[in-house]
Design a protein around this motif. Structure first.
Motif, PDB file in Angstrom:
ATOM      1  N   GLY A  23      -9.369   0.112  -1.254  1.00  0.00           N
ATOM      2  CA  GLY A  23      -9.960   0.387  -2.566  1.00  0.00           C
ATOM      3  C   GLY A  23      -9.036   1.235  -3.426  1.00  0.00           C
ATOM      4  O   GLY A  23      -8.077   1.842  -2.941  1.00  0.00           O
ATOM      5  N   ILE A  24      -9.345   1.242  -4.708  1.00  0.00           N
ATOM      6  CA  ILE A  24      -8.586   2.065  -5.669  1.00  0.00           C
ATOM      7  C   ILE A  24      -9.595   2.780  -6.565  1.00  0.00           C
ATOM      8  O   ILE A  24     -10.617   2.199  -6.959  1.00  0.00           O
ATOM      9  CB  ILE A  24      -7.623   1.192  -6.504  1.00  0.00           C
ATOM     10  CG1 ILE A  24      -6.602   0.510  -5.577  1.00  0.00           C
ATOM     11  CG2 ILE A  24      -6.911   2.029  -7.563  1.00  0.00           C
ATOM     12  CD1 ILE A  24      -5.516  -0.288  -6.277  1.00  0.00           C
ATOM     13  N   SER A  27      -9.867   6.083 -11.742  1.00  0.00           N
ATOM     14  CA  SER A  27      -9.696   7.422 -12.322  1.00  0.00           C
ATOM     15  C   SER A  27      -8.648   7.426 -13.426  1.00  0.00           C
ATOM     16  O   SER A  27      -8.174   8.476 -13.843  1.00  0.00           O
ATOM     17  CB  SER A  27      -9.317   8.409 -11.200  1.00  0.00           C
ATOM     18  OG  SER A  27      -8.308   7.842 -10.380  1.00  0.00           O
ATOM     19  N   GLY A  33       2.644   2.512  -9.040  1.00  0.00           N
ATOM     20  CA  GLY A  33       2.460   3.013  -7.670  1.00  0.00           C
ATOM     21  C   GLY A  33       1.290   2.311  -7.003  1.00  0.00           C
ATOM     22  O   GLY A  33       1.398   1.835  -5.873  1.00  0.00           O
ATOM     23  N   GLY A  37       2.271  -0.021  -4.045  1.00  0.00           N
ATOM     24  CA  GLY A  37       1.809   0.574  -2.782  1.00  0.00           C
ATOM     25  C   GLY A  37       0.537  -0.061  -2.254  1.00  0.00           C
ATOM     26  O   GLY A  37       0.268  -0.008  -1.056  1.00  0.00           O
ATOM     27  N   ALA A  38      -0.275  -0.656  -3.138  1.00  0.00           N
ATOM     28  CA  ALA A  38      -1.562  -1.175  -2.673  1.00  0.00           C
ATOM     29  C   ALA A  38      -1.769  -2.648  -3.055  1.00  0.00           C
ATOM     30  O   ALA A  38      -1.778  -3.522  -2.183  1.00  0.00           O
ATOM     31  CB  ALA A  38      -2.687  -0.304  -3.228  1.00  0.00           C
ATOM     32  N   TYR A 142     -14.104  14.034   0.682  1.00  0.00           N
ATOM     33  CA  TYR A 142     -13.534  12.750   0.231  1.00  0.00           C
ATOM     34  C   TYR A 142     -13.114  11.852   1.421  1.00  0.00           C
ATOM     35  O   TYR A 142     -13.463  10.676   1.477  1.00  0.00           O
ATOM     36  CB  TYR A 142     -12.342  13.070  -0.674  1.00  0.00           C
ATOM     37  CG  TYR A 142     -11.567  11.936  -1.268  1.00  0.00           C
ATOM     38  CD1 TYR A 142     -11.605  11.685  -2.638  1.00  0.00           C
ATOM     39  CD2 TYR A 142     -10.746  11.126  -0.484  1.00  0.00           C
ATOM     40  CE1 TYR A 142     -10.864  10.662  -3.208  1.00  0.00           C
ATOM     41  CE2 TYR A 142     -10.006  10.103  -1.041  1.00  0.00           C
ATOM     42  CZ  TYR A 142     -10.068   9.877  -2.401  1.00  0.00           C
ATOM     43  OH  TYR A 142      -9.335   8.858  -2.954  1.00  0.00           O
ATOM     44  N   VAL A 160      -2.653   0.610   2.527  1.00  0.00           N
ATOM     45  CA  VAL A 160      -2.623   1.809   1.673  1.00  0.00           C
ATOM     46  C   VAL A 160      -1.189   2.288   1.496  1.00  0.00           C
ATOM     47  O   VAL A 160      -0.297   1.899   2.250  1.00  0.00           O
ATOM     48  CB  VAL A 160      -3.424   3.003   2.286  1.00  0.00           C
ATOM     49  CG1 VAL A 160      -4.915   2.826   2.125  1.00  0.00           C
ATOM     50  CG2 VAL A 160      -3.047   3.247   3.739  1.00  0.00           C
ATOM     51  N   GLN A 164      -2.118   8.025   1.818  1.00  0.00           N
ATOM     52  CA  GLN A 164      -3.459   7.903   2.409  1.00  0.00           C
ATOM     53  C   GLN A 164      -3.423   7.850   3.938  1.00  0.00           C
ATOM     54  O   GLN A 164      -4.461   7.693   4.583  1.00  0.00           O
ATOM     55  CB  GLN A 164      -4.165   6.638   1.874  1.00  0.00           C
ATOM     56  CG  GLN A 164      -4.463   6.688   0.381  1.00  0.00           C
ATOM     57  CD  GLN A 164      -5.451   7.800   0.022  1.00  0.00           C
ATOM     58  OE1 GLN A 164      -6.275   8.209   0.835  1.00  0.00           O
ATOM     59  NE2 GLN A 164      -5.348   8.326  -1.195  1.00  0.00           N
ATOM     60  N   ILE A 200       5.770   5.463  -4.447  1.00  0.00           N
ATOM     61  CA  ILE A 200       6.532   5.395  -5.693  1.00  0.00           C
ATOM     62  C   ILE A 200       6.408   6.765  -6.356  1.00  0.00           C
ATOM     63  O   ILE A 200       5.317   7.329  -6.446  1.00  0.00           O
ATOM     64  CB  ILE A 200       5.971   4.274  -6.605  1.00  0.00           C
ATOM     65  CG1 ILE A 200       6.052   2.904  -5.896  1.00  0.00           C
ATOM     66  CG2 ILE A 200       6.693   4.248  -7.953  1.00  0.00           C
ATOM     67  CD1 ILE A 200       7.442   2.451  -5.509  1.00  0.00           C
ATOM     68  N   MET A 210       3.960   9.222  -8.070  1.00  0.00           N
ATOM     69  CA  MET A 210       3.482   8.675  -9.349  1.00  0.00           C
ATOM     70  C   MET A 210       1.959   8.569  -9.257  1.00  0.00           C
ATOM     71  O   MET A 210       1.436   7.972  -8.318  1.00  0.00           O
ATOM     72  CB  MET A 210       4.087   7.288  -9.589  1.00  0.00           C
ATOM     73  CG  MET A 210       3.664   6.687 -10.914  1.00  0.00           C
ATOM     74  SD  MET A 210       4.340   5.027 -11.209  1.00  0.00           S
ATOM     75  CE  MET A 210       6.029   5.351 -11.614  1.00  0.00           C
ATOM     76  N   LYS A 212      -1.918   8.067 -11.480  1.00  0.00           N
ATOM     77  CA  LYS A 212      -2.518   7.633 -12.745  1.00  0.00           C
ATOM     78  C   LYS A 212      -3.152   8.783 -13.512  1.00  0.00           C
ATOM     79  O   LYS A 212      -3.374   8.680 -14.712  1.00  0.00           O
ATOM     80  CB  LYS A 212      -3.529   6.506 -12.497  1.00  0.00           C
ATOM     81  CG  LYS A 212      -4.703   6.858 -11.603  1.00  0.00           C
ATOM     82  CD  LYS A 212      -5.662   5.688 -11.511  1.00  0.00           C
ATOM     83  CE  LYS A 212      -5.760   5.079 -10.132  1.00  0.00           C
ATOM     84  NZ  LYS A 212      -6.217   5.984  -9.065  1.00  0.00           N
ATOM     85  N   SER A 213      -3.447   9.905 -12.821  1.00  0.00           N
ATOM     86  CA  SER A 213      -4.060  11.015 -13.548  1.00  0.00           C
ATOM     87  C   SER A 213      -3.014  12.058 -13.983  1.00  0.00           C
ATOM     88  O   SER A 213      -3.374  13.140 -14.429  1.00  0.00           O
ATOM     89  CB  SER A 213      -5.151  11.665 -12.700  1.00  0.00           C
ATOM     90  OG  SER A 213      -4.602  12.098 -11.490  1.00  0.00           O
TER      91      SER A 213
HETATM   92  N1  AQP Z   1       2.720   6.444  -6.156  1.00  0.00           N
HETATM   93  C1  AQP Z   1       2.212   5.639  -5.253  1.00  0.00           C
HETATM   94  N2  AQP Z   1       3.010   4.926  -4.427  1.00  0.00           N
HETATM   95  C2  AQP Z   1       2.514   4.078  -3.506  1.00  0.00           C
HETATM   96  N3  AQP Z   1       1.190   3.880  -3.342  1.00  0.00           N
HETATM   97  C3  AQP Z   1       0.358   4.565  -4.148  1.00  0.00           C
HETATM   98  N4  AQP Z   1      -0.982   4.595  -4.253  1.00  0.00           N
HETATM   99  C4  AQP Z   1      -1.355   5.449  -5.236  1.00  0.00           C
HETATM  100  N5  AQP Z   1      -0.262   5.989  -5.788  1.00  0.00           N
HETATM  101  C5  AQP Z   1       0.815   5.472  -5.136  1.00  0.00           C
HETATM  102  C6  AQP Z   1      -1.881   3.817  -3.421  1.00  0.00           C
HETATM  103  O1  AQP Z   1      -2.830   3.182  -4.268  1.00  0.00           O
HETATM  104  C7  AQP Z   1      -4.068   3.098  -3.564  1.00  0.00           C
HETATM  105  C8  AQP Z   1      -5.174   3.597  -4.427  1.00  0.00           C
HETATM  106  O2  AQP Z   1      -5.031   4.952  -4.692  1.00  0.00           O
HETATM  107  P1  AQP Z   1      -6.234   5.728  -5.363  1.00  0.00           P
HETATM  108  O3  AQP Z   1      -6.288   5.424  -6.794  1.00  0.00           O
HETATM  109  O4  AQP Z   1      -7.487   5.457  -4.656  1.00  0.00           O
HETATM  110  O5  AQP Z   1      -5.905   7.211  -5.085  1.00  0.00           O
HETATM  111  P2  AQP Z   1      -4.590   8.009  -5.200  1.00  0.00           P
HETATM  112  O6  AQP Z   1      -3.732   7.749  -4.011  1.00  0.00           O
HETATM  113  O7  AQP Z   1      -4.991   9.429  -5.423  1.00  0.00           O
HETATM  114  O8  AQP Z   1      -3.884   7.376  -6.479  1.00  0.00           O
HETATM  115  P3  AQP Z   1      -3.443   8.103  -7.782  1.00  0.00           P
HETATM  116  O9  AQP Z   1      -2.841   7.080  -8.711  1.00  0.00           O
HETATM  117  O10 AQP Z   1      -2.595   9.284  -7.445  1.00  0.00           O
HETATM  118  O11 AQP Z   1      -4.849   8.528  -8.396  1.00  0.00           O
HETATM  119  P4  AQP Z   1      -5.280   9.928  -8.961  1.00  0.00           P
HETATM  120  O12 AQP Z   1      -4.230  10.307  -9.961  1.00  0.00           O
HETATM  121  O13 AQP Z   1      -6.620   9.689  -9.580  1.00  0.00           O
HETATM  122  O14 AQP Z   1      -5.354  10.862  -7.790  1.00  0.00           O
HETATM  123  C9  AQP Z   1      -3.908   3.892  -2.276  1.00  0.00           C
HETATM  124  O15 AQP Z   1      -3.684   2.969  -1.230  1.00  0.00           O
HETATM  125  C10 AQP Z   1      -2.700   4.720  -2.517  1.00  0.00           C
HETATM  126  O16 AQP Z   1      -2.013   5.001  -1.317  1.00  0.00           O
END
Ligand code: AQP
Length: 345
Positions: A23-24, A27, A33, A37-38, A142, A160, A164, A200, A210, A212-213
């Motif tokens: 899941g993603i 947010s 990334g 990554g996913a 979480y 993932v 993760q 990434i 990298m 998204k937030s």
């Molecule tokens: N930079 C990354 N490189 C490789 N994989 C990544 N993932 C996230 N960022 C990278 C993988 O994307 C999946 C979903 O992630 P998520 O949105 O559930 O949570 P996250 O890991 O916390 O991603 P973000 O973008 O960093 O979100 P925010 O900013 O809201 O915390 C996962 O499989 C993750 O490994």
């Protein structure tokens, strides 16, 4: 057809496909990334396994969200899944909060996760450091909700990014602990982490993931960024004072760009080094920007089309919730029975 051949065909048909869950969070707008990554691995595994891909909105509220934005990002994330090629006919695509069993199993599993284990999670430490005004209990638990997401579907494999991995290991620990007490209940899931692109890094701070937030928009490339924006962000990417394109320790910015370029072109690091021999960082950054921009273009076009058809997206959500709900209920009932809860017929 001979009887042997008929039997062999039947065996193939009956062979249970392994199951995938991932899941993603909605947010923000998904980044490169999330894509490398996913999502690309979701796609890779899609034909070979029974796949459930979820938009984990309940996870997203561990950090304050503006309600209208959370709603929009939820539609957008689903549309991105589909635009990237995950068809709702071949995969179960759904929204976490539409399947109430996630939250219910999460409560139960919370009673089988240790305070000390949760305290050691690096994401909790990082996110609480970045949100010191809102270190809520959901941020702490979480990984238990994530364990519930995975174990509810008896997933064999979880694609993932490397960030993760620790959470996934905790999901395994919880499953093994529960199975040890009550007998075989959960499949103990394995991770599927890509070798190239498992993490990434930010284009602005290449020692940081990298995300998204990220408040610095130049740090991430959103899947939906316009071509000019993508190319500009890559041209501005932080690198180093060297000028040779090569993968080496200490060259975080260049290493990151090489892994992005490799993910999109399939070229090895050696091949990339030869391609850019004698050329400067400027040429390399432009090439990476153009390659990424071209690669994401069809996704953006399809995404824009899908976003004009909300009723289609809602029909996908509904179908996914029904399909996932049936599987989830089976596991939840099994767990409740093992625990000694009274089940009404
Ligand atoms: N930079 C990354 N490189 C490789 N994989 C990544 N993932 C996230 N960022 C990278 C993988 O994307 C999946 C979903 O992630 P998520 O949105 O559930 O949570 P996250 O890991 O916390 O991603 P973000 O973008 O960093 O979100 P925010 O900013 O809201 O915390 C996962 O499989 C993750 O490994």
């Amino acid at each position: 057809m001979s009887e042997d051949k008929i039997n062999a065909t039947e065996n193939i048909k009956n062979e249970k496909k392994k199951r995938i869950f991932s899941g993603i969070q909605p947010s923000g707008t998904l980044t490169l990334g999330n894509y490398i990554g996913a999502i690309r691995n979701f796609l890779l595994l899609s034909g070979e396994y029974d796949c459930l891909y979820c938009v984990v909105d309940e996870h997203a509220i561990t950090v304050r969200q503006v309600p209208a934005e959370l709603r929009r990002h939820t539609y957008e994330t689903l549309a991105i899944y589909i635009a990237c090629g995950l068809s709702p006919e071949e995969n179960i695509l759904f929204i976490q909060s539409h399947v109430h069993q996630h939250a219910e199993l999460s409560w139960i599993l919370g009673c089988y996760a240790m305070f000390g284990e949760l305290s050691r999670m690096t994401q909790f430490k990082d996110k609480s450091a970045n949100n010191s005004e809102n270190i809520n209990a959901g941020l702490f638990t979480y990984p238990v909700l994530m364990a519930a997401d995975i174990l509810l579907y008896q997933a064999d494999l979880v694609p993932v990014g490397i960030d993760q991995k620790q959470h996934l290991e905790l999901a395994r620990t919880i499953a093994e602990r529960f199975n040890g007490i009550y007998g075989d209940t959960f499949v103990v899931p394995d991770g599927y982490i890509p070798e190239v692109g498992m993490k990434i890094m930010s284009l602005a701070e290449p020692t940081k993931k990298m995300s998204k937030s990220d408040t610095n928009v130049n740090g991430y490339v959103a899947i939906l960024d316009e071509p000019d924006t993508i190319i500009r962000k890559f041209r501005r990417a932080v690198t180093d004072s060297d000028s040779t394109v090569r993968y080496a320790e200490g060259k975080d910015g260049i290493n990151n760009l090489m892994s992005i370029y490799s993910s999109f072109t399939g070229k090895s690091y050696n091949e990339i080094e030869s391609e850019f021999e004698g050329k400067g960082y400027g040429d390399f950054k432009t090439a990476v920007g153009e390659t990424v921009s071209d690669g994401l273009k069809p996704i953006r076009t399809e995404f824009n089309r899908l976003m004009t058809d909300k009723s289609y997206l809602e029909s996908v959500m509904k179908q996914g919730a029904e399909q996932a709900g049936r599987l989830a209920e089976r596991t939840l009932k099994k767990v409740q029975k093992k625990l000694g809860f009274v089940l009404l017929k």
